[in-house]
Design an enzyme around this catalytic site. Sequence first.
Site, mmCIF file in Angstrom:
data_model
loop_
_atom_site.group_PDB
_atom_site.id
_atom_site.type_symbol
_atom_site.label_atom_id
_atom_site.label_comp_id
_atom_site.label_asym_id
_atom_site.label_seq_id
_atom_site.Cartn_x
_atom_site.Cartn_y
_atom_site.Cartn_z
ATOM 1 N N HIS A 23 1.510 -6.213 -8.244
ATOM 2 C CA HIS A 23 0.356 -5.334 -8.049
ATOM 3 C C HIS A 23 -0.436 -5.179 -9.338
ATOM 4 C CE1 HIS A 23 3.547 -3.347 -5.254
ATOM 5 N NE2 HIS A 23 3.054 -4.431 -4.703
ATOM 6 N N GLU B 159 9.699 -6.652 0.996
ATOM 7 C CA GLU B 159 8.682 -7.696 1.114
ATOM 8 C C GLU B 159 9.201 -9.079 0.731
ATOM 9 O OE1 GLU B 159 4.448 -6.000 0.903
ATOM 10 O OE2 GLU B 159 5.302 -5.751 -1.091
ATOM 11 N N HIS C 131 -3.651 -4.179 -2.225
ATOM 12 C CA HIS C 131 -2.216 -4.274 -2.394
ATOM 13 C C HIS C 131 -1.822 -5.013 -3.677
ATOM 14 C CE1 HIS C 131 1.843 -5.476 -0.270
ATOM 15 N NE2 HIS C 131 2.006 -5.225 -1.531
ATOM 16 N N HIS D 100 5.287 -11.891 -6.460
ATOM 17 C CA HIS D 100 4.427 -10.924 -5.781
ATOM 18 C C HIS D 100 4.340 -9.697 -6.661
ATOM 19 C CE1 HIS D 100 2.668 -8.014 -3.157
ATOM 20 N NE2 HIS D 100 3.763 -7.274 -3.131
#
Lengths: 254, 254, 254, 254
Positions: free
Chosen positions: B98, B77, B167, B96
Amino acid sequence: MSKLDAVIQDLIIANRILAREDVVDAYGHVSVRHPDNPKHFFIARSLAPDLVERDDIVELGLDGEPVRQESRALYLERFIHAAIYEARPDVHAVVHAHAEDILPFGVVDATPLRPVIHSGSFIGAHVPVWDIADKFGDTDLLVRNMDHGRDLARSLGGDNVALMRGHGFASAARSLIEVVRLSVYLPRNARALQRAKQLGGKIKYLSEGEIAARAGGYRPSSPETWRAWEYWAHKAGCGHLVTKPDQHEHKPKT
Amino acid sequence: MSKLDAVIQDLIIANRILAREDVVDAYGHVSVRHPDNPKHFFIARSLAPDLVERDDIVELGLDGEPVRQESRALYLERFIHAAIYEARPDVHAVVHAHAEDILPFGVVDATPLRPVIHSGSFIGAHVPVWDIADKFGDTDLLVRNMDHGRDLARSLGGDNVALMRGHGFASAARSLIEVVRLSVYLPRNARALQRAKQLGGKIKYLSEGEIAARAGGYRPSSPETWRAWEYWAHKAGCGHLVTKPDQHEHKPKT
Amino acid sequence: MSKLDAVIQDLIIANRILAREDVVDAYGHVSVRHPDNPKHFFIARSLAPDLVERDDIVELGLDGEPVRQESRALYLERFIHAAIYEARPDVHAVVHAHAEDILPFGVVDATPLRPVIHSGSFIGAHVPVWDIADKFGDTDLLVRNMDHGRDLARSLGGDNVALMRGHGFASAARSLIEVVRLSVYLPRNARALQRAKQLGGKIKYLSEGEIAARAGGYRPSSPETWRAWEYWAHKAGCGHLVTKPDQHEHKPKT
Amino acid sequence: MSKLDAVIQDLIIANRILAREDVVDAYGHVSVRHPDNPKHFFIARSLAPDLVERDDIVELGLDGEPVRQESRALYLERFIHAAIYEARPDVHAVVHAHAEDILPFGVVDATPLRPVIHSGSFIGAHVPVWDIADKFGDTDLLVRNMDHGRDLARSLGGDNVALMRGHGFASAARSLIEVVRLSVYLPRNARALQRAKQLGGKIKYLSEGEIAARAGGYRPSSPETWRAWEYWAHKAGCGHLVTKPDQHEHKPKT
């Protein structure tokens, strides 16, 4: 060890305990009034409480400014402490922190934060919520000067804890050991209340009489109070800094 | 230490902090734009952030591909980062992750994620929710190419954080220290909001003026910002990697 | 290292990871099918998973009994594993555990446990709830024999996870690395769903197409899968036991 | 090791386990009846359970007073233990604690605490809530004398656990290993029930028959019981203090 040295050593222990018990993190601070000069108090320089050592302690006046030349950065919000000491001669120790589980109670009005468990009794029967916006409008929410601090102290009044809307809390007590205990059990009481509300039905708060009975029976030097201080210091890795009080005698069976 | 070395050392610290503060686990990543070449950025190879060391850092272009021959696997990603750097010249660091407590806000619409606590102000007044399915239908939800990444960057627009439905989130800031702080306080703000909602009643969000006042007063090099960085690095076991900024002077009392 | 030794070493790692990630505590167990003899499987003797070492691994048949003389106590509920291996030739690894955050979903019917986050997709679109009382009436809830085990395996059918009412879950996968990942993210998905429900409004579950896309793209040997296994082993203190797979090459930019 | 020494060593392990498992903190205590003199029991002096060592154990009578001259402070609430031993000849070990997640169930009536998970079965089908105010009005909520203790013991009756409104719980069992297990799983059962209620719908409690089947099948010396004791002691850093019981034989396959 001199009385002053002992007080400062206890302040270091208090910093470490509050960090270990998740009351403070990078932010939040604890202070203690000078034992011989009620117009001064001790607090760390701008540093995460878990990292505070002897040399990091500075002496401030009731205007929140250092009493000696100081080149190091200080906590922006030291005025919380200064203003509470100014307004409350009975108070000898103050904590300001953002302990996570009390935050919801400063953000909604529906459920006032009140004692539901015996260890939470020390927050007192009434916990005011101070909103900096009421007087100062849009700010960065920080208590950046004596005006802010005095407004908070007014809201606190004679109580032990004031919530600060969208920010955290300020707590005040007669001694370091008391303000630490109060501040550790404040979020626990908040969690118990939050969950009791989720279970539904009428909540049985501690009665005013129970709160008074607990406050009346409380002594900072009791074995029960000492037990927690010793344990928390041990957990925080500074049990070796604790100075043992006189042995508390138990009346033997006769 | 060269400016480039310092940036990369800070990237390693950022990896460790985000792991220690439960923002990332095996998954999630942080990147920083090349200080001298805005068309490149640095990020770890495919590795859990807690394990990242100097040799694990790779240099990628704005297409998300390595600028030198690279035999090691890369984060699938990485296009999240590439596309945000491409779209936002003002952004110099991206995360990024979670983080668990933000996930519910990407899964239901009823309660938008907005700042309720002062430390959460940096997420900004508006946090969009990007749903990969809106444009790409049924996928494995991963941002696997520049098309996905650009669609996410469009949803982010000029904001600081976008939730990704089912996500996680992507956050963007002017510096590593800012994007780490933002990403650490994002789940905390989410928890405070979640619990405030459970308590019931009207939620007092930070006002637009308060959010602006905090953003306006923020400096990455301030003692307050530094305090958290130093503390978190210490907790993450890499306090020794931190390079001390110049001493911040406190105006002494006169 | 022989293939068999490698499998058993991975079983030890799996035990430690599941303990460290709070999937198992004193109770719960993980097993792996014999790589060369599908009628046997390996599991620890009766011991908390965090304490399992090489000598604690025993070899059982599909009747749940040891294939060699064994004087040590065995897990009472080894029949969960035996019955699932018997019913499902595709399954090569099984976990049974009581991970706390899945328990509520086995106790009430109102909210079925389904994937809401991408890392939870591996639990599959349907998670049956098996109630031992349906067939066996009042028991101690333990799967004490093959009759119990086969009834559970029937309820599991072709799915990846079955909740066990008032007890825990059983999960099944093609490999140890998959069953561990599934079992670690199962409670996380449960927490995200629980909190999403508290926020109110319509919950956006992963679509069947998304679940299928993720299952289809999954390879136990991918860098992404490996990244988590390596990280969790490291956290669990047994990173040194991990055997590095072949280096995964990244197609360099041309 | 004599039987008495073994019992006292187990009491030390019990203290450490209860601390490590967050059942007790600075407060809370565990006791065991004298194996040869049912009118005496052992408990630590006033000390946080995590810090208890051999020399901290004192011997008390059923009036809650030390049987030998004792100059050290004792737990104020030792009368909880004394009164339960007095009322219940079947009870050989007692815990009193404030484990956080049981507190809400003592504060609201709407959701009685009952077993919903198999490991919670040992709390029994009925968990009374004792409110000290019912008989004694406004107090500091502490069980400070035999009158308080006997009133609590009356409320406990023949059950295994009594909640104490706004305070905590008292649990009683036939052995240390049982009372520890019961006390560790009590908050876990409370959390599962709390969350099940949040999910909504009818809660499937364990049936009376299931609770009875589990109680009937329970043996303190079983491998399953031992497994948890050994594991918890290991986690609490005192695995080396555990004395291995006789090897439990497994009937080999014939």
